[in-house]
Write an enzyme that holds these catalytic residues in place. Structure first.
Site, PDB file in Angstrom:
ATOM      1  N   HIS A   1      -7.758   8.570   3.862  1.00 48.87           N
ATOM      2  CA  HIS A   1      -7.049   9.845   4.019  1.00 48.87           C
ATOM      3  C   HIS A   1      -8.034  10.981   3.833  1.00 48.87           C
ATOM      4  O   HIS A   1      -9.053  10.840   3.151  1.00 48.87           O
ATOM      5  CB  HIS A   1      -5.894   9.983   3.016  1.00 48.87           C
ATOM      6  CG  HIS A   1      -6.314   9.802   1.586  1.00 48.87           C
ATOM      7  ND1 HIS A   1      -6.546   8.561   1.024  1.00 48.87           N
ATOM      8  CD2 HIS A   1      -6.569  10.697   0.604  1.00 48.87           C
ATOM      9  CE1 HIS A   1      -6.913   8.698  -0.226  1.00 48.87           C
ATOM     10  NE2 HIS A   1      -6.948   9.999  -0.518  1.00 48.87           N
TER      11      HIS A   1
ATOM     12  N   ASN B   1     -12.628  11.424  -0.156  1.00 53.37           N
ATOM     13  CA  ASN B   1     -13.209  10.747  -1.303  1.00 53.37           C
ATOM     14  C   ASN B   1     -13.325   9.274  -0.949  1.00 53.37           C
ATOM     15  O   ASN B   1     -12.306   8.618  -0.664  1.00 53.37           O
ATOM     16  CB  ASN B   1     -12.324  10.922  -2.542  1.00 53.37           C
ATOM     17  CG  ASN B   1     -12.213  12.375  -2.970  1.00 53.37           C
ATOM     18  OD1 ASN B   1     -13.191  13.119  -2.913  1.00 53.37           O
ATOM     19  ND2 ASN B   1     -11.028  12.801  -3.392  1.00 53.37           N
TER      20      ASN B   1
ATOM     21  N   HIS C   1      -3.520   0.767   8.481  1.00 54.77           N
ATOM     22  CA  HIS C   1      -4.217   0.644   7.201  1.00 54.77           C
ATOM     23  C   HIS C   1      -5.716   0.458   7.393  1.00 54.77           C
ATOM     24  O   HIS C   1      -6.164  -0.486   8.038  1.00 54.77           O
ATOM     25  CB  HIS C   1      -3.674  -0.525   6.373  1.00 54.77           C
ATOM     26  CG  HIS C   1      -4.317  -0.591   5.019  1.00 54.77           C
ATOM     27  ND1 HIS C   1      -3.879   0.156   3.956  1.00 54.77           N
ATOM     28  CD2 HIS C   1      -5.414  -1.260   4.576  1.00 54.77           C
ATOM     29  CE1 HIS C   1      -4.661  -0.056   2.915  1.00 54.77           C
ATOM     30  NE2 HIS C   1      -5.603  -0.918   3.260  1.00 54.77           N
TER      31      HIS C   1
ATOM     32  N   ASP D   1       0.401  17.025  -0.704  1.00 57.57           N
ATOM     33  CA  ASP D   1      -0.039  16.220  -1.843  1.00 57.57           C
ATOM     34  C   ASP D   1       0.933  16.419  -3.006  1.00 57.57           C
ATOM     35  O   ASP D   1       1.383  17.533  -3.279  1.00 57.57           O
ATOM     36  CB  ASP D   1      -1.462  16.638  -2.258  1.00 57.57           C
ATOM     37  CG  ASP D   1      -2.122  15.618  -3.153  1.00 57.57           C
ATOM     38  OD1 ASP D   1      -3.077  14.956  -2.710  1.00 57.57           O
ATOM     39  OD2 ASP D   1      -1.678  15.469  -4.324  1.00 57.57           O
TER      40      ASP D   1
ATOM     41  N   HIS E   1      -8.177  15.115   2.696  1.00 58.15           N
ATOM     42  CA  HIS E   1      -7.493  16.240   2.051  1.00 58.15           C
ATOM     43  C   HIS E   1      -7.819  17.496   2.849  1.00 58.15           C
ATOM     44  O   HIS E   1      -8.997  17.790   3.097  1.00 58.15           O
ATOM     45  CB  HIS E   1      -8.016  16.453   0.624  1.00 58.15           C
ATOM     46  CG  HIS E   1      -7.841  15.280  -0.298  1.00 58.15           C
ATOM     47  ND1 HIS E   1      -6.913  15.262  -1.318  1.00 58.15           N
ATOM     48  CD2 HIS E   1      -8.494  14.082  -0.359  1.00 58.15           C
ATOM     49  CE1 HIS E   1      -7.003  14.100  -1.973  1.00 58.15           C
ATOM     50  NE2 HIS E   1      -7.954  13.388  -1.415  1.00 58.15           N
TER      51      HIS E   1
ATOM     52  N   GLY F   1     -14.007   9.616  -6.519  1.00 61.56           N
ATOM     53  CA  GLY F   1     -12.688  10.185  -6.778  1.00 61.56           C
ATOM     54  C   GLY F   1     -11.558   9.578  -5.979  1.00 61.56           C
ATOM     55  O   GLY F   1     -10.414  10.036  -6.073  1.00 61.56           O
TER      56      GLY F   1
ATOM     57  N   CYS G   1       0.629   3.293   3.253  1.00 61.95           N
ATOM     58  CA  CYS G   1       1.300   2.597   4.361  1.00 61.95           C
ATOM     59  C   CYS G   1       2.807   2.820   4.258  1.00 61.95           C
ATOM     60  O   CYS G   1       3.481   3.058   5.273  1.00 61.95           O
ATOM     61  CB  CYS G   1       1.004   1.097   4.312  1.00 61.95           C
ATOM     62  SG  CYS G   1      -0.619   0.619   4.944  1.00 61.95           S
TER      63      CYS G   1
ATOM     64  N   HIS H   1      -6.337   3.772   0.813  1.00 61.01           N
ATOM     65  CA  HIS H   1      -5.917   3.836   2.221  1.00 61.01           C
ATOM     66  C   HIS H   1      -6.545   5.135   2.712  1.00 61.01           C
ATOM     67  O   HIS H   1      -6.278   6.209   2.140  1.00 61.01           O
ATOM     68  CB  HIS H   1      -4.382   3.856   2.303  1.00 61.01           C
ATOM     69  CG  HIS H   1      -3.816   3.999   3.688  1.00 61.01           C
ATOM     70  ND1 HIS H   1      -2.856   3.136   4.188  1.00 61.01           N
ATOM     71  CD2 HIS H   1      -4.039   4.925   4.656  1.00 61.01           C
ATOM     72  CE1 HIS H   1      -2.533   3.520   5.419  1.00 61.01           C
ATOM     73  NE2 HIS H   1      -3.227   4.604   5.722  1.00 61.01           N
TER      74      HIS H   1
ATOM     75  N   CYS I   1       0.839  -1.208   0.000  1.00 63.27           N
ATOM     76  CA  CYS I   1       0.000   0.000   0.000  1.00 63.27           C
ATOM     77  C   CYS I   1       0.874   1.259   0.000  1.00 63.27           C
ATOM     78  O   CYS I   1       1.730   1.431   0.889  1.00 63.27           O
ATOM     79  CB  CYS I   1      -0.927  -0.004   1.210  1.00 63.27           C
ATOM     80  SG  CYS I   1      -1.781   1.575   1.460  1.00 63.27           S
TER      81      CYS I   1
HETATM   82  P1  DGP Z   1      -7.758  10.431  -3.594  1.00 63.13           P
HETATM   83  O1  DGP Z   1      -7.870  10.630  -5.075  1.00 63.13           O
HETATM   84  O2  DGP Z   1      -8.845  11.111  -2.776  1.00 63.13           O
HETATM   85  O3  DGP Z   1      -7.576   8.962  -3.253  1.00 63.13           O
HETATM   86  O4  DGP Z   1      -6.406  11.180  -3.166  1.00 63.13           O
HETATM   87  C1  DGP Z   1      -5.149  10.639  -3.374  1.00 63.13           C
HETATM   88  C2  DGP Z   1      -4.187  11.778  -3.393  1.00 63.13           C
HETATM   89  O5  DGP Z   1      -2.894  11.260  -3.170  1.00 63.13           O
HETATM   90  C3  DGP Z   1      -4.117  12.554  -4.706  1.00 63.13           C
HETATM   91  O6  DGP Z   1      -4.485  13.925  -4.476  1.00 63.13           O
HETATM   92  C4  DGP Z   1      -2.674  12.455  -5.154  1.00 63.13           C
HETATM   93  C5  DGP Z   1      -1.978  12.016  -3.899  1.00 63.13           C
HETATM   94  N1  DGP Z   1      -0.834  11.153  -4.118  1.00 63.13           N
HETATM   95  C6  DGP Z   1      -0.785  10.040  -4.872  1.00 63.13           C
HETATM   96  N2  DGP Z   1       0.437   9.477  -4.803  1.00 63.13           N
HETATM   97  C7  DGP Z   1       1.169  10.261  -3.972  1.00 63.13           C
HETATM   98  C8  DGP Z   1       2.517  10.195  -3.490  1.00 63.13           C
HETATM   99  O7  DGP Z   1       3.297   9.292  -3.813  1.00 63.13           O
HETATM  100  N3  DGP Z   1       2.918  11.193  -2.654  1.00 63.13           N
HETATM  101  C9  DGP Z   1       2.074  12.200  -2.275  1.00 63.13           C
HETATM  102  N4  DGP Z   1       2.573  13.124  -1.458  1.00 63.13           N
HETATM  103  N5  DGP Z   1       0.803  12.286  -2.705  1.00 63.13           N
HETATM  104  C10 DGP Z   1       0.368  11.325  -3.535  1.00 63.13           C
END
Ligand code: DGP
Length: 112
Positions: free
Chosen positions: A98, A85, A46, A30, A100, A91, A7, A96, A4
């Site tokens: 989270h 989301n 997780h 992000d 925003h 979206g 994770c 995992h 993951c």
């Molecule tokens: P969601 O689409 O709601 O599952 O949000 C996932 C977010 O994670 C998206 O805005 C982009 C971010 N993201 C994806 N991969 C990485 C990463 O490797 N590092 C960081 N910092 N953010 C990431």
């Protein structure tokens, strides 16, 4: 979960732009920001999505919002949005749990 992405970020196996860390979560910038402030709050344990939480997760869920509120204040945000989301159609792209934390610009309602 070994495979993951979040994770691996939360355990610091993969590097990230860390904003905050405690025993329950990390907050990172992000990689693909959609607002001037775009921080992800990621529990260390997780959980696949908000659809998978149980009664026992109430403390973690409350803690995530308390940290979001505190970080928003520390980052100088007086208006901001906290988004989860849940599910691919909403979206979610990383499975995992989270949140925003978005700020630094105006937001429209309803979201797209
Ligand atoms: P969601 O689409 O709601 O599952 O949000 C996932 C977010 O994670 C998206 O805005 C982009 C971010 N993201 C994806 N991969 C990485 C990463 O490797 N590092 C960081 N910092 N953010 C990431």
């Amino acid at each position: 979960m070994a495979e993951c992405l979040f994770c691996r970020i939360a355990s610091r196996e993969l590097s990230s732009d860390l904003v905050f860390e405690d025993e329950q979560l990390v907050a990172i910038r992000d990689i693909n920001p959609v607002a001037p402030v775009h921080v992800l709050l990621i529990p260390k344990r997780h959980v696949g999505s908000l659809a998978e939480v149980a009664e026992g997760d109430a403390g973690l869920l409350g803690h995530l919002q308390l940290v979001a509120s505190r970080l928003a204040r520390e980052l100088g945000l007086d208006s901001y949005r906290v988004v989860n989301n849940c599910g691919a159609a909403a979206g979610q792209s990383v499975f995992h749990l989270h949140y925003h934390l978005l700020g630094g610009r105006e937001f429209r309602w309803p979201p797209g």
